[in-house]
Design an enzyme around this catalytic site. Sequence first.
Site, PDB file in Angstrom:
ATOM      1  N   HIS A 184      68.132 -15.084 -15.934  1.00 45.91           N
ATOM      2  CA  HIS A 184      68.549 -13.680 -16.000  1.00 45.91           C
ATOM      3  C   HIS A 184      67.988 -12.919 -17.189  1.00 45.91           C
ATOM      4  CE1 HIS A 184      72.047 -14.370 -13.115  1.00 45.91           C
ATOM      5  NE2 HIS A 184      71.183 -13.552 -12.562  1.00 45.91           N
ATOM      6  N   ARG A 285      62.773  -6.588  -1.218  1.00 43.26           N
ATOM      7  CA  ARG A 285      63.400  -7.894  -0.940  1.00 43.26           C
ATOM      8  C   ARG A 285      64.862  -7.645  -0.562  1.00 43.26           C
ATOM      9  NH1 ARG A 285      60.110  -9.805  -5.786  1.00 43.26           N
ATOM     10  NH2 ARG A 285      58.967 -11.641  -5.069  1.00 43.26           N
ATOM     11  N   ARG A 321      61.136  -6.009   3.839  1.00 46.63           N
ATOM     12  CA  ARG A 321      61.102  -7.381   4.332  1.00 46.63           C
ATOM     13  C   ARG A 321      62.493  -7.747   4.853  1.00 46.63           C
ATOM     14  NH1 ARG A 321      59.748 -12.219   0.345  1.00 46.63           N
ATOM     15  NH2 ARG A 321      61.843 -11.842  -0.448  1.00 46.63           N
ATOM     16  N   GLU A 411      52.762 -16.658   3.939  1.00 43.77           N
ATOM     17  CA  GLU A 411      53.139 -17.460   2.773  1.00 43.77           C
ATOM     18  C   GLU A 411      53.245 -18.936   3.127  1.00 43.77           C
ATOM     19  OE1 GLU A 411      56.666 -15.660   1.136  1.00 43.77           O
ATOM     20  OE2 GLU A 411      57.611 -15.411   3.073  1.00 43.77           O
ATOM     21  N   ASN A 434      53.480 -16.455  -4.067  1.00 41.94           N
ATOM     22  CA  ASN A 434      54.423 -17.386  -4.723  1.00 41.94           C
ATOM     23  C   ASN A 434      54.714 -18.558  -3.787  1.00 41.94           C
ATOM     24  OD1 ASN A 434      54.535 -15.261  -6.528  1.00 41.94           O
ATOM     25  ND2 ASN A 434      56.487 -14.496  -5.767  1.00 41.94           N
ATOM     26  N   ASP A 435      55.088 -18.229  -2.561  1.00 44.34           N
ATOM     27  CA  ASP A 435      55.376 -19.305  -1.613  1.00 44.34           C
ATOM     28  C   ASP A 435      54.106 -19.941  -1.080  1.00 44.34           C
ATOM     29  OD1 ASP A 435      58.168 -19.822  -1.367  1.00 44.34           O
ATOM     30  OD2 ASP A 435      58.402 -17.794  -0.593  1.00 44.34           O
ATOM     31  N   ARG A 445      58.603 -24.284  -6.388  1.00 44.32           N
ATOM     32  CA  ARG A 445      58.288 -23.158  -7.280  1.00 44.32           C
ATOM     33  C   ARG A 445      59.306 -22.997  -8.406  1.00 44.32           C
ATOM     34  NH1 ARG A 445      59.105 -17.807  -3.493  1.00 44.32           N
ATOM     35  NH2 ARG A 445      59.501 -16.653  -5.409  1.00 44.32           N
ATOM     36  N   CYS A 482      51.797  -9.329  -2.229  1.00 42.95           N
ATOM     37  CA  CYS A 482      53.026  -8.911  -2.911  1.00 42.95           C
ATOM     38  C   CYS A 482      53.622 -10.032  -3.752  1.00 42.95           C
ATOM     39  CB  CYS A 482      54.051  -8.390  -1.910  1.00 42.95           C
ATOM     40  SG  CYS A 482      54.540  -9.605  -0.675  1.00 42.95           S
TER      41      CYS A 482
HETATM   42  C1  PEP Z   1      56.103 -14.662  -2.268  1.00 42.30           C
HETATM   43  O1  PEP Z   1      56.514 -15.733  -1.800  1.00 42.30           O
HETATM   44  O2  PEP Z   1      55.018 -14.522  -2.850  1.00 42.30           O
HETATM   45  C2  PEP Z   1      56.916 -13.442  -2.134  1.00 42.30           C
HETATM   46  C3  PEP Z   1      56.446 -12.259  -2.463  1.00 42.30           C
HETATM   47  O3  PEP Z   1      58.197 -13.594  -1.704  1.00 42.30           O
HETATM   48  P1  PEP Z   1      59.369 -14.169  -2.638  1.00 42.30           P
HETATM   49  O4  PEP Z   1      58.842 -14.312  -4.032  1.00 42.30           O
HETATM   50  O5  PEP Z   1      60.485 -13.200  -2.527  1.00 42.30           O
HETATM   51  O6  PEP Z   1      59.664 -15.475  -1.967  1.00 42.30           O
HETATM   52 MG    MG Z   2      58.178 -15.745  -0.468  1.00 37.87          MG
END
Ligand code: PEP
Ligand code: MG
Length: 559
Positions: A184, A285, A321, A411, A434-435, A445, A482
């Site tokens: 946080h 999100r 999303r 992703e 990210n995913d 992650r 994103c």
């Molecule tokens: C990602 O996975 O890159 C993404 C943008 O979604 P989140 O980080 O919310 O899983």
């Molecule tokens: Mg994701």
Amino acid sequence: MSVAADAHTFQGVGVGRGLVVGPVAKAYPSPTLPADGGGSPDDLVPAFDRVAQLLTARAQAATGALADVLAATAQMAQDPALRGEATRRVDAGESPAEAVDRAVARFVDMFTAAGGMLAERVTDLRSVRDRVVAELLGLDEPGVPALDRPSVVVASDLAPADTAVLDVEKVLAIVTQHGGPTGHTAIIAGQLGIPCVVRATGVMQVPVGAEVAVDAAAGTVVLDPDPAVRDEARVRTEAARSLAQDTAPGATKDGHAVKLLANIGTPQDAHRAAGHAVEGVGLFRTEVLFLESATAPTLDEQVAVYSEVLGAFAGGKVVVRTLDAGADKPLAFATQPDEENPALGVRGYRLVRRVPELLRTQLEALARAAEVTGTTPWVMAPMISTAQEAADFVATARDAGLSGPVGVMVEVPAAALRARDVLDVADFVSIGTNDLAQYTMATDRLRGTLVDLLDPWQPAVLELVATTARAAGEADRSAGVCGESAADPLMALVLTGLGVTSLSMSLGAVPAVRYALRSHTLQECRTAAEAALAARTAHDARAAVRSLADPGVVASLAL
Ligand code: PEP
Ligand code: MG
């Protein structure tokens, strides 16, 4: 992270950018329990009540992510299970302060064992413990003191409730000895644009009032910085300010447009983003709205909140999303609690298999919000693995009355490899790096110790991004990014060179990315992309692009 490199330098993990110099102000430590326990049994429930009221009042006075986390901490102070455990312990003969301490310790153990987002809430739990114990013992509220001059706030760990009492105008930087980059403190520092270093081992030894230089780009805290460092801080702050003056739409030096968009999670974020030079929202999100909800949000509740976000960007681009519940973002009303591998289980779009009405209600609410506001959102589904899932999602969205573009996130490697099939049925794709990194590299992650494998510069991840962007180009569809990698100015050049058409990121990252784009031609971006793809390691890929990039842009990476 590591122990101090020398007596004057503390190495941690930097969050955001910026170099500032200022005097240390320390957070008050948590109260320790006296040998005789402490507190009177009659005070137990009133102490919980007072803490909950105080935190609720602060949540109401705050905005954005800060308000959300304060409300969540207040809720924790009201939690019947936690209070029940403390009361049982008092009834069994423990002193009230001891009972609160042990009850919280039990919940901390449970949350830590659960891992993921729950483990991140441990800081909030400890904050409730400290405040209730301080109430019971008649001590001052733990946390940061009122700041009488611009200061660097140093703490062992800082809870959201602590950051609420910060006078942000006077906080130059935040440094913690513990905590993590996805905790946080880091999230709130990012939201407020305050340089931050977490996990700076040993930093609590620095005395109150001592001057330190905090370099968020390098993740260092330097005690008694020399004049050269002070000058550098002045120069970097000024340069960052001047970068932010440019509000032109995103484009390369030769005018190739790349939309710069904001990542948001709440209506407050939307209002803030609308006041900045971004060309819309690239990732809303929606699950962030419901992380604390015990039951599924109603249609009307959702219409109201989506209308507020669409209203903030009237007539503009807003990519919404659908709920990405599960794994690192558990929702009480949707997530299956007993999955062995939640990241590989029923999360994201896959929830449609168990609770199809959740998706239908959400899409209907979005269609109604579009009617109410006159702004048609783009919608996309998370965690799509097959073209068939993409086709089903598009059909469901159309059925719900959504008339704007309907797309999917890429992703999962399977979706990237078959992006051509996916784009046969979807209007656009948005790459979630990210995913995509997590699933390509088979690396959790949330596990800080494996960050090198999660690097979006990993050649295998770049290859999948390239495959997706190529398929989008051939199909004449838009492909955005994103994930966090869109916020990296050097990666932004590569993504543009690969054919990505929009980049969505946290607001603070936009000026440096805009500057990187407009310092290079499209051909230079293509050359950078080729160099990155030709490299055999993540390190070499980044180094190759860095050596090709404009020196001004390389210098801006530390601002
Ligand atoms: C990602 O996975 O890159 C993404 C943008 O979604 P989140 O980080 O919310 O899983
Ligand atoms: Mg994701």
